[in-house]
Design a protein around this motif. Structure first.
Motif, PDB file in Angstrom:
ATOM      1  N   ILE A 197       0.838  -1.202   0.000  1.00 16.09           N
ATOM      2  CA  ILE A 197       0.000   0.000   0.000  1.00 16.09           C
ATOM      3  C   ILE A 197       0.874   1.254   0.000  1.00 16.09           C
ATOM      4  CG2 ILE A 197      -1.750   1.287   1.257  1.00 16.09           C
ATOM      5  CD1 ILE A 197      -2.685  -1.328  -0.200  1.00 16.09           C
ATOM      6  N   ASP A 198       1.963   1.228   0.754  1.00 12.56           N
ATOM      7  CA  ASP A 198       2.882   2.381   0.757  1.00 12.56           C
ATOM      8  C   ASP A 198       3.443   2.625  -0.638  1.00 12.56           C
ATOM      9  OD1 ASP A 198       2.495   2.701   3.467  1.00 12.56           O
ATOM     10  OD2 ASP A 198       4.359   1.697   4.046  1.00 12.56           O
ATOM     11  N   ARG A 199       3.837   1.534  -1.304  1.00 15.65           N
ATOM     12  CA  ARG A 199       4.377   1.675  -2.663  1.00 15.65           C
ATOM     13  C   ARG A 199       3.268   2.090  -3.630  1.00 15.65           C
ATOM     14  NH1 ARG A 199       8.090   3.522  -5.925  1.00 15.65           N
ATOM     15  NH2 ARG A 199       8.460   2.219  -7.777  1.00 15.65           N
ATOM     16  N   ALA A 200       2.073   1.575  -3.449  1.00 18.45           N
ATOM     17  CA  ALA A 200       0.949   1.958  -4.312  1.00 18.45           C
ATOM     18  C   ALA A 200       0.694   3.458  -4.211  1.00 18.45           C
ATOM     19  CB  ALA A 200      -0.300   1.177  -3.926  1.00 18.45           C
ATOM     20  N   HIS A 201       0.710   3.979  -3.002  1.00 18.18           N
ATOM     21  CA  HIS A 201       0.488   5.421  -2.817  1.00 18.18           C
ATOM     22  C   HIS A 201       1.556   6.214  -3.564  1.00 18.18           C
ATOM     23  CE1 HIS A 201       0.918   9.307  -0.677  1.00 18.18           C
ATOM     24  NE2 HIS A 201      -0.399   9.262  -0.720  1.00 18.18           N
ATOM     25  N   GLN A 202       2.801   5.752  -3.491  1.00 21.35           N
ATOM     26  CA  GLN A 202       3.878   6.450  -4.185  1.00 21.35           C
ATOM     27  C   GLN A 202       3.683   6.401  -5.696  1.00 21.35           C
ATOM     28  OE1 GLN A 202       7.785   4.720  -3.653  1.00 21.35           O
ATOM     29  NE2 GLN A 202       8.774   6.727  -3.812  1.00 21.35           N
ATOM     30  N   LEU A 203       3.317   5.230  -6.218  1.00 24.03           N
ATOM     31  CA  LEU A 203       3.112   5.095  -7.661  1.00 24.03           C
ATOM     32  C   LEU A 203       1.934   5.937  -8.139  1.00 24.03           C
ATOM     33  CD1 LEU A 203       3.707   1.264  -8.114  1.00 24.03           C
ATOM     34  CD2 LEU A 203       5.245   3.116  -8.790  1.00 24.03           C
ATOM     35  N   LEU A 204       0.849   5.934  -7.386  1.00 23.93           N
ATOM     36  CA  LEU A 204      -0.351   6.672  -7.794  1.00 23.93           C
ATOM     37  C   LEU A 204      -0.121   8.179  -7.772  1.00 23.93           C
ATOM     38  CD1 LEU A 204      -3.008   4.564  -5.875  1.00 23.93           C
ATOM     39  CD2 LEU A 204      -2.812   4.739  -8.375  1.00 23.93           C
ATOM     40  N   THR A 205       0.640   8.652  -6.813  1.00 22.82           N
ATOM     41  CA  THR A 205       0.823  10.105  -6.666  1.00 22.82           C
ATOM     42  C   THR A 205       2.006  10.642  -7.450  1.00 22.82           C
ATOM     43  OG1 THR A 205       2.132   9.759  -4.649  1.00 22.82           O
ATOM     44  CG2 THR A 205      -0.238  10.136  -4.387  1.00 22.82           C
ATOM     45  N   GLU A 206       2.944   9.769  -7.844  1.00 21.27           N
ATOM     46  CA  GLU A 206       4.175  10.277  -8.462  1.00 21.27           C
ATOM     47  C   GLU A 206       4.449   9.761  -9.872  1.00 21.27           C
ATOM     48  OE1 GLU A 206       7.465   9.582  -5.872  1.00 21.27           O
ATOM     49  OE2 GLU A 206       6.505  10.495  -4.125  1.00 21.27           O
ATOM     50  N   GLY A 208       2.125   8.508 -12.363  1.00 16.25           N
ATOM     51  CA  GLY A 208       1.146   8.618 -13.437  1.00 16.25           C
ATOM     52  C   GLY A 208       0.522   7.304 -13.833  1.00 16.25           C
ATOM     53  N   MET A 209       0.865   6.202 -13.136  1.00 15.10           N
ATOM     54  CA  MET A 209       0.260   4.906 -13.434  1.00 15.10           C
ATOM     55  C   MET A 209      -1.212   4.903 -13.029  1.00 15.10           C
ATOM     56  SD  MET A 209       3.383   2.393 -12.203  1.00 15.10           S
ATOM     57  CE  MET A 209       2.472   0.880 -12.473  1.00 15.10           C
ATOM     58  N   THR A 210      -2.027   4.157 -13.760  1.00 12.89           N
ATOM     59  CA  THR A 210      -3.441   4.042 -13.425  1.00 12.89           C
ATOM     60  C   THR A 210      -3.613   3.127 -12.223  1.00 12.89           C
ATOM     61  OG1 THR A 210      -3.819   2.108 -14.828  1.00 12.89           O
ATOM     62  CG2 THR A 210      -4.002   4.282 -15.880  1.00 12.89           C
ATOM     63  N   VAL A 211      -4.833   3.100 -11.692  1.00 12.19           N
ATOM     64  CA  VAL A 211      -5.126   2.213 -10.562  1.00 12.19           C
ATOM     65  C   VAL A 211      -4.924   0.760 -10.977  1.00 12.19           C
ATOM     66  CG1 VAL A 211      -6.933   1.398  -9.001  1.00 12.19           C
ATOM     67  CG2 VAL A 211      -6.714   3.855  -9.497  1.00 12.19           C
ATOM     68  N   THR A 212      -5.404   0.393 -12.156  1.00 10.10           N
ATOM     69  CA  THR A 212      -5.248  -0.985 -12.637  1.00 10.10           C
ATOM     70  C   THR A 212      -3.784  -1.345 -12.812  1.00 10.10           C
ATOM     71  OG1 THR A 212      -7.384  -0.886 -13.772  1.00 10.10           O
ATOM     72  CG2 THR A 212      -5.836  -2.587 -14.495  1.00 10.10           C
ATOM     73  N   GLU A 213      -3.002  -0.453 -13.398  1.00  8.28           N
ATOM     74  CA  GLU A 213      -1.570  -0.710 -13.591  1.00  8.28           C
ATOM     75  C   GLU A 213      -0.848  -0.833 -12.253  1.00  8.28           C
ATOM     76  OE1 GLU A 213      -0.897   1.674 -17.848  1.00  8.28           O
ATOM     77  OE2 GLU A 213      -0.707   2.721 -15.912  1.00  8.28           O
ATOM     78  N   THR A 214      -1.214  -0.005 -11.311  1.00  8.42           N
ATOM     79  CA  THR A 214      -0.586  -0.047  -9.990  1.00  8.42           C
ATOM     80  C   THR A 214      -0.907  -1.348  -9.286  1.00  8.42           C
ATOM     81  OG1 THR A 214      -0.675   2.366  -9.778  1.00  8.42           O
ATOM     82  CG2 THR A 214      -0.460   1.093  -7.746  1.00  8.42           C
ATOM     83  N   ALA A 215      -2.162  -1.749  -9.326  1.00 15.04           N
ATOM     84  CA  ALA A 215      -2.558  -3.003  -8.687  1.00 15.04           C
ATOM     85  C   ALA A 215      -1.788  -4.179  -9.292  1.00 15.04           C
ATOM     86  CB  ALA A 215      -4.060  -3.213  -8.839  1.00 15.04           C
ATOM     87  N   ALA A 216      -1.698  -4.222 -10.615  1.00 19.74           N
ATOM     88  CA  ALA A 216      -0.995  -5.322 -11.275  1.00 19.74           C
ATOM     89  C   ALA A 216       0.488  -5.329 -10.918  1.00 19.74           C
ATOM     90  CB  ALA A 216      -1.173  -5.214 -12.786  1.00 19.74           C
ATOM     91  N   ALA A 217       1.099  -4.138 -10.851  1.00 18.76           N
ATOM     92  CA  ALA A 217       2.523  -4.042 -10.540  1.00 18.76           C
ATOM     93  C   ALA A 217       2.834  -4.566  -9.153  1.00 18.76           C
ATOM     94  CB  ALA A 217       2.989  -2.593 -10.670  1.00 18.76           C
ATOM     95  N   LEU A 218       1.849  -4.498  -8.261  1.00 20.39           N
ATOM     96  CA  LEU A 218       2.078  -4.906  -6.879  1.00 20.39           C
ATOM     97  C   LEU A 218       1.487  -6.280  -6.564  1.00 20.39           C
ATOM     98  CD1 LEU A 218       1.550  -1.425  -5.274  1.00 20.39           C
ATOM     99  CD2 LEU A 218       3.682  -2.713  -5.420  1.00 20.39           C
TER     100      LEU A 218
END
Length: 242
Positions: A197-206, A208-218
């Motif tokens: 979740i900490d990494r997701a917050h960083q990816l989402l805010t910094e 430009g990845m979408t929610v779907t891309e962020t979820a898949a990456a993690l």
């Protein structure tokens, strides 16, 4: 501070110091021996470090077949730098060696930045020794748990299992989980979720990845499930932070 120094003690070496006029950092990097101060004695091996203060008169000997390699430096300070007792065992030998080498190399550059860097290394070394003196119970397995926790934070999207983590620490699953909870305050599974979740917050805010891309990456295959976990941990939906 004076110039940091490494020395491999000569086979016939022994040390009987006059009362020190300043502070002395003294770190054993290799070899075996013994160190004495007044009535106290400490067996020496790699990782044993000391900070002496003005007036101390330490004595030391070593095994000529396992000669001591010592890193040290004299320094002056108005603050309380020497712990009581004066010595402790720094378990992270790799960090100890890096700080010693960095301090030596930085100081010998003979410029303002190098001297500042050497002083920062000295401060960190003193902090490590104080921690070793006041928290002497840490063992190799504690360091292994810390290493695994760091790996989880570095690569939270990996498909980690508790069995794999326990194997890396050379512990059973039950032993590993108990030690992990004792050191970090939560189970390995919960720690991994928080790292994701900490990494997701960083990816989402910094990023430009979408929610779907962020979820898949993690490592999430279920985006709604990821969104629920994210909201439970942050109080917001992923889409609100993107």
């Amino acid at each position: 501070m004076l110039a940091p120094t490494f020395w491999r003690c000569e086979p016939s070496w022994s040390w009987t110091s006059r009362p020190l006029a300043d502070h002395l950092l003294w770190c054993v990097l290799d070899g075996r021996g013994a160190l004495e101060l007044e009535t106290e004695r400490r067996e020496l091996h790699p990782g044993v470090c000391a900070v002496f203060q003005p007036g101390d008169a330490p004595r030391a000997t070593h095994d000529p077949h396992r000669r001591l390699l010592v890193f040290g430096m004299h320094f002056r300070t108005t603050q309380q730098a020497a712990p009581d007792p004066r010595w402790g065992e720094v378990m992270d030998r790799e960090l100890l060696g890096v700080l010693a080498r960095t301090s030596d190399a930085a100081y010998r550059r003979q410029d303002a930045l190098g001297r500042h860097q050497a002083e920062l290394c000295l401060e960190q070394l003193i902090a490590l020794i104080w921690d070793a003196v006041h928290n002497p119970g840490r063992r190799v397995t504690d360091t292994a748990v810390d290493d695994i926790a760091r790996q989880l934070r570095q690569d939270p999207g990996r498909d980690w299992t508790v069995a794999e983590m326990a194997s890396k620490a050379s512990l059973s699953r039950a032993q590993f989980t108990r030690r992990f909870v004792a050191q970090l305050g939560m189970s390995p599974a919960q720690y991994l979720i928080q790292a994701r979740i900490d990494r997701a917050h960083q990816l989402l805010t910094e990023s430009g990845m979408t929610v779907t891309e962020t979820a898949a990456a993690l490592g999430y295959t279920d985006v709604p499930y990821f969104s629920r976990q994210y909201k439970q941990r942050t109080g917001r939906l992923p889409s609100q932070d993107r």
